[in-house]
Scaffold this active site. Structure first.
Site, PDB file in Angstrom:
ATOM      1  CD  GLU A  10      -2.629  -1.050   2.700  1.00  0.00           C
ATOM      2  OE1 GLU A  10      -2.403  -0.145   3.523  1.00  0.00           O
ATOM      3  OE2 GLU A  10      -3.409  -1.985   2.914  1.00  0.00           O
ATOM      4  CG  HIS A  53       4.262  20.858   5.029  1.00  0.00           C
ATOM      5  ND1 HIS A  53       3.867  20.855   3.717  1.00  0.00           N
ATOM      6  CD2 HIS A  53       3.564  21.840   5.635  1.00  0.00           C
ATOM      7  CE1 HIS A  53       2.968  21.803   3.538  1.00  0.00           C
ATOM      8  NE2 HIS A  53       2.774  22.414   4.685  1.00  0.00           N
TER       9      HIS A  53
END
Lengths: 393, 307
Positions: free
Chosen positions: B220, B258
């Site tokens: 994934e 971030h």
């Protein structure tokens, strides 16, 4: 779970991480009382939404900047009025933007230099990592890409916590000395304690600043928490702001459904997160666009399926539905009955493609076929995906 | 042969008196798995009865292992207590602990991972479907089923399957069985950011297992575990390998900060992982429906005949 900057800073203060003096207002009527808590002089006005890029954002009425510097408190009050209840669009909000329902005023700080500081999980080592850089107040991805040597990462041993020599490493990397070094070490140590004690998933301070007086302050604060650990932090659950969440996602969470809205027109209803993700992928592969991620989980009941149908049909963009179920242990007939009931209840007029596989699948298909509903069966994921893409085209 | 477990492996179930643990203990017994003990603190001395089986319940993993010779535990304990349940297996010196529990706080797993490093016990999971070594009976009965996977979709054979996701594992297993082939062992390692056994750990075991002739690696987005496994395969694995990465269309996330992007690195997107797979000689399935066919292409390219 995410929280607002003003809430994060209140937590910072509780754990001994210095921040500029600030006060939040939830309506224009609260501006005066909030500003009364701040000293006279330069004031920052900051829109409170759960998204980054606020400073460079634009409001839907054309007003630019969700974070503003004002020379006086009177100016700050006027500026707050322009932000309150206005909708701010940033690179992280999507085109619809977010309505500002809280404005945060802070005393403007004298900045000597800006730094970057974050704490989060390093998946590769399964340890917390502290990330620090001398390049603060800018996009950290750009720094990581162009000048990776300016980013320092220190892994923390969870059995011991942050060690003094690691604090010295970080202080050296930030090139701090004297009172600044001492203050920064204390701040980092306290921030790590907060990260660990509150089950935070990520704490990011950008920028961290030094002042001409030698103080070190967190000028911004982004904090998110591990949702699996919220059960042991009622004080953090209380900070949840439902205004910041998609109403359909809130509704889904009531039924224990994992739902994320996307911008396509083919709604998906799937069991299992991996299969749900790859169902979106296969729709895209055949030229369609998924409208959502929806995982009904392993133990989906009839009620859950009905609720899931109602939620995906609440999205006006949806032009067709793709149900993809691999019933390992789950009984395919239970799913089939849920589909039939849901379609009858909501009076479905959109194309529906169903792919059922697994436990008791023959009975499930029979239930669907005898229902008299205008649905299309798919044999494999690929077959079903091609059918729904064609039907909505 | 197979990896990690065989049809004679003796299993104990932590949380056997709960609804979920009990149901899957029944399904494993029906499959022919040697479920020899249950553990529920405070219920020692009672029995778990199902279809003629009478499984003794103990207060601790130590007692259960000592009395029955169980070497593997499967954990169905609620999230607040699951970390402790794993540590108890490690302390009892079991070979393998398989943690099915979903929703364990990350901090708990960070601490557990630190505590079990260097210890004898291998952990699979948490938040995983478990593992299956199929048997030779009808619907692959007579095998070893640990966890929550549907036994009947399996077939004894020579394909090793490793995946983070449950339903995608079943999808791959079912495709292989539908082609008339079978599995040596299928392993779901779980989707949590901090887990025990990695893709690479399982790939190494499959590589050494003479009964595994080909491998499907399902991954994934997020983290770099699949990339690490792919690079190792390129350097060390001669067996045909097919791969699939889910999440190519997943939104980049509504994360606020971030920091994740710079710690995760440049190789945690689906696009980047698929590129690394190709570069490492792994045959990439274009869609999840293509996993078995991709494996057949990989086998053909290496001149391996699968049976």
């Amino acid at each position: 779970m995410n929280i607002h900057e003003y809430q994060a800073k209140a937590l910072f203060e509780k754990f001994g991480v210095p921040v500029p003096k600030g006060a939040a207002a939830k309506s224009a009527a609260e501006f005066d009382s909030a500003l009364a808590l701040l000293p006279e002089g330069p004031t920052m006005v900051k829109s409170q939404i759960h998204a980054g890029g606020r400073g460079k954002g634009t409001f839907t009425d054309g007003f630019k900047g969700g974070v503003k510097f004002c020379k006086t408190k009177a100016d700050a009050k006027e500026m707050g009025g322009k932000m309150m209840n206005n909708t701010l669009v940033t690179i992280q909000t999507g085109p619809a933007g977010r309505k500002v329902q809280t404005v945060y005023f802070t005393a403007a700080s004298d900045i000597k230099k800006e730094y970057y500081l974050a704490i989060l999980l390093d998946r590769a080592s399964s340890k917390p990592v502290i990330v620090a850089s001398t390049e603060g107040g800018v996009e950290i991805e750009t720094v990581a890409h162009n000048t990776p040597e300016k980013i320092t990462k220190v892994l923390i041993d969870p059995a011991f916590g942050i060690a003094d020599f690691q604090l010295r490493q970080l202080i050296a990397a930030l090139a701090l000395a004297g009172p600044e070094a001492k203050n920064a070490a204390k701040l980092i140590k306290n921030l790590y304690t907060m990260f660990w004690e509150t089950d935070a998933a990520m704490v990011e301070v950008n920028p961290l600043i030094t002042t001409p007086a030698g103080d070190v302050l967190a000028l911004d604060a982004k904090v998110s928490f591990d949702s699996n650990a919220l059960y042991r932090h009622p004080e953090i659950v209380a900070l949840r702001d439902l205004n910041e969440e998609d109403p359909k996602e809130i509704e889904a969470s009531k039924y224990d459904l994992a739902y994320i809205a996307l911008d396509g027109n083919i709604a998906c209803l799937v069991n299992g997160a991996g299969l749900a993700m790859s169902t979106m992928d296969i729709i895209k592969h055949y030229g369609g666009n998924p409208a959502n991620f929806l995982d009904v989980g392993g133990g989906a009941s009839k009620e859950k399926v009905v609720a899931a149908f109602k939620i995906i049909l609440g999205d006006a963009n949806v032009k067709g539905i793709f149900v993809n179920i691999f019933g390992g242990i789950m009984d395919c007939n239970v799913i089939a009955e849920g589909i039939v009931e849901a379609v009858k209840e909501v009076g479905l007029k959109l194309p529906l493609v169903v792919r059922l596989e697994g436990n008791n699948v023959a009975k499930g298909k029979q239930t669907l076929n005898q229902s008299g509903l205008a649905l299309v069966s798919g044999d494999t994921m690929a077959d079903a995906a091609q059918k729904i893409v064609k039907l909505v085209a | 042969m197979s990896i990690l477990i065989t049809p004679t492996t003796k299993i104990l179930v932590q949380g056997i008196t709960g609804a979920f643990g009990g149901k899957h203990a029944q399904l494993s017994l029906d499959y022919g798995t040697q479920v020899v003990a249950g553990v529920t603190p405070g219920k020692g001395g009672q029995f778990f009865e199902h279809a003629g089986h009478k499984v003794p319940i103990f207060n601790s993993v130590h007692e259960a292992a000592a009395a029955t010779g169980a070497t593997v535990s499967v954990i169905f304990v609620p999230p607040p207590f699951a970390g402790d349940a794993i540590l108890e297996c490690v302390d009892a010196g079991l070979d393998l602990a398989v943690c099915i529990t979903e929703g364990i706080p990350i901090k708990d797993m960070i601490r557990v991972k630190r505590a079990i490093t260097g210890k004898k016990t291998r952990l699979i999971g948490p938040n995983c479907p478990g593992l299956v070594t199929p048997g030779t009976g009808e619907g692959s009965k007579g095998g070893c089923r640990i966890g929550i996977a549907p036994g009947y979709i399996h077939k004894k054979g020579h394909v090793g399957i490793v995946s983070r996701s449950g339903t995608l594992t079943y999808e791959a297993v079912f495709q292989i069985t539908s082609k008339g082939l079978g599995q040596s062992t299928s392993v779901g390692i779980g989707g949590d950011p901090v887990n025990g056994t990695s893709h690479l750990d399982v790939i190494k075991l499959f590589n050494e297992d003479p009964d595994t002739h080909a491998i499907i690696l399902i991954g994934e987005i997020g983290g770099n575990a699949e990339v690490e496994a792919a690079r190792w395969i390129k350097a060390n694995c001669k067996k045909p390998v097919a791969g699939f990465i889910a999440g190519a269309t997943a939104p980049a996330g509504r994360r606020m900060g971030h920091a994740g992007a710079i710690v995760g690195g440049a190789e945690d997107t689906a696009e980047a992982k698929i590129a690394v797979f190709k570069e490492c000689g792994i045959e990439v399935a274009a869609t999840p429906s293509d996993m078995a066919d991709a494996l057949l292409r990989a086998a053909k390219a290496k001149g391996v005949t699968l049976s």
